[in-house]
Enzyme design. Structure first.
Site, PDB file in Angstrom:
ATOM      1  N   HIS A 246      19.493   2.114 -12.331  1.00 37.13           N
ATOM      2  CA  HIS A 246      19.464   3.401 -11.645  1.00 37.13           C
ATOM      3  C   HIS A 246      18.605   4.369 -12.436  1.00 37.13           C
ATOM      4  O   HIS A 246      18.577   4.311 -13.661  1.00 37.13           O
ATOM      5  CB  HIS A 246      20.885   3.970 -11.474  1.00 37.13           C
ATOM      6  N   GLU A 305      24.677  -0.149  -4.500  1.00 34.36           N
ATOM      7  CA  GLU A 305      24.320  -1.158  -3.499  1.00 34.36           C
ATOM      8  C   GLU A 305      25.034  -2.493  -3.700  1.00 34.36           C
ATOM      9  O   GLU A 305      25.159  -3.276  -2.764  1.00 34.36           O
ATOM     10  CB  GLU A 305      22.800  -1.393  -3.511  1.00 34.36           C
TER      11      GLU A 305
HETATM   12  N1  ACO Z   1      16.447  -5.812 -12.788  1.00 34.23           N
HETATM   13  C1  ACO Z   1      15.703  -6.110 -13.865  1.00 34.23           C
HETATM   14  N2  ACO Z   1      15.049  -5.178 -14.613  1.00 34.23           N
HETATM   15  C2  ACO Z   1      15.172  -3.895 -14.231  1.00 34.23           C
HETATM   16  C3  ACO Z   1      15.941  -3.516 -13.134  1.00 34.23           C
HETATM   17  C4  ACO Z   1      16.594  -4.532 -12.390  1.00 34.23           C
HETATM   18  N3  ACO Z   1      17.345  -4.247 -11.335  1.00 34.23           N
HETATM   19  N4  ACO Z   1      15.878  -2.180 -12.988  1.00 34.23           N
HETATM   20  C5  ACO Z   1      15.096  -1.717 -13.966  1.00 34.23           C
HETATM   21  N5  ACO Z   1      14.664  -2.766 -14.726  1.00 34.23           N
HETATM   22  C6  ACO Z   1      13.794  -2.695 -15.897  1.00 34.23           C
HETATM   23  C7  ACO Z   1      12.348  -2.518 -15.477  1.00 34.23           C
HETATM   24  O1  ACO Z   1      11.699  -3.747 -15.291  1.00 34.23           O
HETATM   25  C8  ACO Z   1      11.786  -1.751 -16.630  1.00 34.23           C
HETATM   26  O2  ACO Z   1      11.514  -2.629 -17.694  1.00 34.23           O
HETATM   27  P1  ACO Z   1      10.180  -2.462 -18.581  1.00 34.23           P
HETATM   28  O3  ACO Z   1      10.291  -1.093 -19.195  1.00 34.23           O
HETATM   29  O4  ACO Z   1      10.254  -3.584 -19.552  1.00 34.23           O
HETATM   30  O5  ACO Z   1       9.033  -2.565 -17.614  1.00 34.23           O
HETATM   31  C9  ACO Z   1      12.948  -0.866 -17.093  1.00 34.23           C
HETATM   32  O6  ACO Z   1      14.135  -1.526 -16.646  1.00 34.23           O
HETATM   33  C10 ACO Z   1      12.902   0.524 -16.493  1.00 34.23           C
HETATM   34  O7  ACO Z   1      12.681   0.399 -15.091  1.00 34.23           O
HETATM   35  P2  ACO Z   1      12.099   1.549 -14.165  1.00 34.23           P
HETATM   36  O8  ACO Z   1      11.398   0.929 -13.013  1.00 34.23           O
HETATM   37  O9  ACO Z   1      11.362   2.552 -14.985  1.00 34.23           O
HETATM   38  O10 ACO Z   1      13.405   2.246 -13.685  1.00 34.23           O
HETATM   39  P3  ACO Z   1      13.513   3.247 -12.480  1.00 34.23           P
HETATM   40  O11 ACO Z   1      14.362   4.374 -12.897  1.00 34.23           O
HETATM   41  O12 ACO Z   1      12.183   3.617 -11.909  1.00 34.23           O
HETATM   42  O13 ACO Z   1      14.218   2.326 -11.391  1.00 34.23           O
HETATM   43  C11 ACO Z   1      15.576   1.409  -9.771  1.00 34.23           C
HETATM   44  C12 ACO Z   1      15.440   2.532 -10.808  1.00 34.23           C
HETATM   45  C13 ACO Z   1      14.420   1.520  -8.766  1.00 34.23           C
HETATM   46  C14 ACO Z   1      16.877   1.564  -9.019  1.00 34.23           C
HETATM   47  C15 ACO Z   1      15.515   0.033 -10.497  1.00 34.23           C
HETATM   48  O14 ACO Z   1      16.571  -0.059 -11.414  1.00 34.23           O
HETATM   49  C16 ACO Z   1      15.492  -1.136  -9.532  1.00 34.23           C
HETATM   50  O15 ACO Z   1      14.424  -1.531  -9.061  1.00 34.23           O
HETATM   51  N6  ACO Z   1      16.693  -1.723  -9.198  1.00 34.23           N
HETATM   52  C17 ACO Z   1      16.751  -2.811  -8.251  1.00 34.23           C
HETATM   53  C18 ACO Z   1      16.722  -2.277  -6.829  1.00 34.23           C
HETATM   54  C19 ACO Z   1      18.011  -1.548  -6.472  1.00 34.23           C
HETATM   55  O16 ACO Z   1      19.114  -1.950  -6.821  1.00 34.23           O
HETATM   56  N7  ACO Z   1      17.850  -0.441  -5.696  1.00 34.23           N
HETATM   57  C20 ACO Z   1      18.967   0.405  -5.272  1.00 34.23           C
HETATM   58  C21 ACO Z   1      19.064   1.644  -6.109  1.00 34.23           C
HETATM   59  S1  ACO Z   1      20.484   2.629  -5.724  1.00 34.23           S
HETATM   60  C22 ACO Z   1      19.981   3.656  -4.461  1.00 34.23           C
HETATM   61  O17 ACO Z   1      18.872   4.083  -4.379  1.00 34.23           O
HETATM   62  C23 ACO Z   1      20.925   3.989  -3.405  1.00 34.23           C
END
Ligand code: ACO
Length: 363
Positions: A246, A305
């Site tokens: 998140h 989710e």
């Molecule tokens: N699985 C694996 N790695 C992850 C995940 C994940 N679910 N989420 C973040 N990371 C990692 C990224 O790869 C990144 O690693 P890096 O720095 O080595 O490249 C690091 O954690 C930071 O990730 P960001 O993309 O900067 O995090 P951001 O705050 O932009 O993303 C998000 C938040 C979009 C929810 C992300 O965690 C994600 O894609 N989750 C999976 C999709 C999901 O569950 N979406 C629903 C969100 S809840 C809602 O909106 C209602």
């Protein structure tokens, strides 16, 4: 330049507060822990819209008017659903809702809250070759949604679970779809325009499109003993685990806790849900461990989710409709934010930094 606007404060709001470090969510002064399971969605709509419409009636009358709005949506929009139901559910919902006349009044707001509640069950049934079922305005909102979905009254525990879900997702700070709604509202375009734009933002898998893929993941894993190997292989391919991570929460998402409680209650009455829950809990435990090892600097836990997927599956919603069901709950928050922005905010107009060629450099 702040790519992604992390930590940028772009609005003052009375709607909700997301405390990412403490893992707490406050909606209009109430902790989510106190609202989910104890207040109906209609009561929370009243809370979310308070102060934004001069003619907002007390809760019982508001619930009655929402029932009338469901009937109106069924009469005016469901006739068009037949031509749209082959589209993916969220696309069909967007197309049908686009027929609503724009406005800033309470009647428009109630039509917008009623629309996903009526249209999503109608699209699901039409896709299955069944006729759409008309709403019963006197029913509670959650009970009526399940009746329109299944064609028969739902068990009280199923109604309670959907009501808790709608309350749990009703508002959540300046998330991507709510920010989108506020940007449109800041131009004074009208509530329908704001909510359609927000629906577009909600659809993406990084926001409200994740719960369907969560079920795909559980299906792919199949059994608790397979979780670790499957998760490691998925991360090795550079993919993300759906339902984890998140932007704001650095501890467990409090909404996940509320929804897990609802899934547990449903699992007590159904073997299929109980089996899913055992699998989901083992996937949660394995993934939390693996992500902590792989990304020690970035706490990655389940988000809303993850258990949404189990809850909506247990209630009989097909996975392709999950984003539309999310919209049924979040629409009240979108409307409150849109009114707040239109009444008290300014036109939202940030700047970009140009990194393309200058005329003297262009070929
Ligand atoms: N699985 C694996 N790695 C992850 C995940 C994940 N679910 N989420 C973040 N990371 C990692 C990224 O790869 C990144 O690693 P890096 O720095 O080595 O490249 C690091 O954690 C930071 O990730 P960001 O993309 O900067 O995090 P951001 O705050 O932009 O993303 C998000 C938040 C979009 C929810 C992300 O965690 C994600 O894609 N989750 C999976 C999709 C999901 O569950 N979406 C629903 C969100 S809840 C809602 O909106 C209602």
């Amino acid at each position: 330049m702040n790519n992604g606007l992390d930590d940028v404060v772009a609005a003052e709001t009375v709607m909700s507060d997301v405390d990412g470090l403490a893992g707490r969510l406050i909606i209009r002064g109430y902790s989510l822990d106190d609202l989910a399971g104890s207040r109906s969605y209609e009561e929370v709509i009243g809370l979310l819209l308070a102060g934004f419409f001069e003619d907002l009636p007390p809760e019982r009358e508001l619930a009655a008017r929402l029932g009338v709005a469901r009937a109106e949506i069924f009469e005016t929009l469901v006739p068009f659903a037949a031509a749209l139901h082959r589209l993916p559910v969220t696309d069909a919902l967007r197309a049908a809702m686009a027929r609503l006349a724009d406005g800033e009044d309470l009647a428009t707001a109630l039509r917008l809250i009623a629309a996903p509640a009526v249209l999503v069950p109608a699209f699901i049934r039409l896709r299955q070759g069944e006729p759409a079922v008309a709403p019963r305005p006197a029913n509670g909102h959650a009970a009526d949604i399940l009746r329109m979905l299944h064609g028969a009254p739902a068990a009280p525990e199923a109604t309670k679970a959907l009501d808790t879900y709608l309350v749990t997702v009703s508002d959540h700070g300046l998330n991507a779809s709510t920010f989108t709604a506020r940007v449109v509202a800041s131009t004074h375009a009208g509530l329908v325009s704001s909510i359609l734009a927000a629906l577009g933002a909600l659809k993406g898998p990084l926001h409200g499109g994740a719960p369907g893929p969560v079920l795909d993941m559980l299906d792919g894993i199949g059994a608790p003993g397979e979780a670790e190997a499957w998760l490691e292989a998925t991360l090795d391919k550079g993919e993300r685990l759906m339902g984890f991570g998140h932007r704001i929460y650095r501890v467990r998402d409090p909404r996940a806790e509320a929804l897990k409680g609802s899934v547990r209650a449903l699992a007590a009455g159904g073997q299929q849900t109980a089996g899913r829950l055992v699998l989901a809990e083992s996937v949660e435990a394995a993934a939390t461990c693996i992500l902590a090892r792989r990304k020690p600097d970035r706490p990655l836990q389940i988000n809303v989710e993850f258990y949404t997927a189990l809850l909506l599956e247990a209630l009989g919603f097909p996975r392709e409709s999950f984003t539309g069901v999310f919209a049924m709950g979040r629409v009240a928050g979108w409307i409150g934010h849109s009114r707040e922005q239109a009444l008290y905010g300014r036109l939202i107009r940030p700047q970009s930094r140009y990194v393309g060629p200058r005329p003297d450099q262009a070929a």
